[in-house]
Scaffold this active site. Structure first.
Site, short mmCIF file in Angstrom:
data_model
loop_
_atom_site.label_atom_id
_atom_site.label_comp_id
_atom_site.label_asym_id
_atom_site.label_seq_id
_atom_site.Cartn_x
_atom_site.Cartn_y
_atom_site.Cartn_z
N ARG A 16 -22.24 -55.90 73.52
CA ARG A 16 -21.28 -56.17 72.44
C ARG A 16 -21.77 -57.29 71.54
O ARG A 16 -22.15 -57.07 70.39
CB ARG A 16 -19.91 -56.51 73.04
CG ARG A 16 -18.78 -56.55 72.00
CD ARG A 16 -18.66 -57.85 71.22
NE ARG A 16 -18.43 -59.01 72.08
CZ ARG A 16 -18.37 -60.25 71.62
NH1 ARG A 16 -18.54 -60.50 70.32
NH2 ARG A 16 -18.19 -61.27 72.46
N CYS A 241 -23.94 -64.42 65.36
CA CYS A 241 -22.56 -64.32 64.86
C CYS A 241 -22.62 -63.82 63.43
O CYS A 241 -23.21 -64.48 62.57
CB CYS A 241 -21.86 -65.68 64.93
SG CYS A 241 -20.20 -65.67 64.21
#
Length: 300
Positions: A16, A241
């Site tokens: 993920r 991120c």
């Protein structure tokens, strides 16, 4: 270093948190092979995907198919990130074992990551927690930007504690403390976590260190010395991120397993099996994964 824990739990977030930041859309079959290999490595927890809207994270648009087609083991918890009730509906359809909710400690990162204020995020997450619990699922929380924000810089410990308090009051089972942009250092980690231990049970806290500045393993050691026993890792150092420019991947699971093994701390994870999974995803991406163990494996 006699105060180090004898055993730790490593929670794999690469499928993920790692793959969501890749520019290449990864074929479903490769994701399934990667997760199946991770399942056979001795890991007890794998976060396999995210049920965010595909337009925000197109790399994970096949979330339901991934969850339904992997070979599940009874001794592995398969988790997924869930932003809201629509995402939860898909997660429950896919029969995810654990639901992960997420928000930031800093207002501006929360706005950029979730498109909501911190205050407006709480009721959305509370609804997800309540329904997930009613459906018999455990719930994990993530709090980002604990050690620094790409927009605001330093984040006060008081602000972090306030968000942690609210998340635990929702009924979550565990909270992962995130160094989202990899700015933490061991002294800061010691200070922040010492404060947290005064209010929260460290057995319900996990650490999520990014390695942007090469400090993740040092920060892990600082947390270990305070008795923390749960750490997130990303296979081969995959990730970053999407809403924090320049942030690199999490601490590499394989580097973390190697370090802990050499220190006599048991993880139950087989390094050679991790490297096989890393080679699977490396072959599809056609680029080297950044971890030291993967680099060493390529040379041998």
């Amino acid at each position: 270093m006699n105060n180090l824990p004898q055993d730790v739990v490593i929670k794999e977030v690469g499928p993920r948190d790692g793959l969501q930041n890749e520019k290449t859309l990864i074929d479903l079959d490769y994701k399934i092979d990667m997760i199946n290999q991770l399942s056979n490595s001795g890991l007890s927890y794998i976060e396999i995907t995210s049920f965010v809207h595909p337009k925000w994270i197109p790399q994970l648009q096949d979330a339901v198919d991934v969850a339904k087609k992997i070979d599940r083991r009874d001794d592995v918890t398969y988790a997924a990130l869930v932003p809201n009730m629509k995402g939860l509906e898909r997660a429950l359809e896919a029969d995810i074992d654990e639901v992960s909710i997420f928000m930031s400690a800093s207002e501006s990162h929360n706005q950029n990551n979730i498109n909501k204020s911190i205050a407006d995020t709480y009721p959305v997450l509370q609804e997800v927690v309540d329904e997930a619990k009613a459906s018999g699922k455990s719930v994990r929380g993530y709090i980002s930007t604990v050690f620094g924000c790409p927009y605001e810089g330093d984040v006060s410990v008081d602000q972090v504690m306030s968000v942690c308090d609210r998340l635990f009051s929702m009924g979550i089972d565990e909270l992962s403390i995130g160094d989202t942009i990899g700015v933490a250092n061991p002294v800061q980690v010691h200070n922040v976590l010492s404060t947290m231990k005064e209010r929260f049970d460290e057995n319900h806290l996990a650490l999520h260190f990014h390695d942007t500045r090469g400090m993740a393993l040092a920060n892990t050691l600082a947390a270990l010395q305070l008795g923390f026993k749960t750490f997130d890792g990303s296979l081969g150092g995959l990730g970053g991120c999407p809403y924090a420019k320049g942030a690199s991947g999490n601490v590499a699971t394989d580097d973390l397993v190697h370090m802990l093994s050499k220190m006599g701390v048991n993880t139950g994870v087989q390094l050679d099996e991790l490297l096989k999974a890393g080679q699977t995803i490396e072959s599809f991406l056609d680029k080297p994964l950044p971890s030291k163990q993967m680099e060493l494996a390529r040379r041998m």
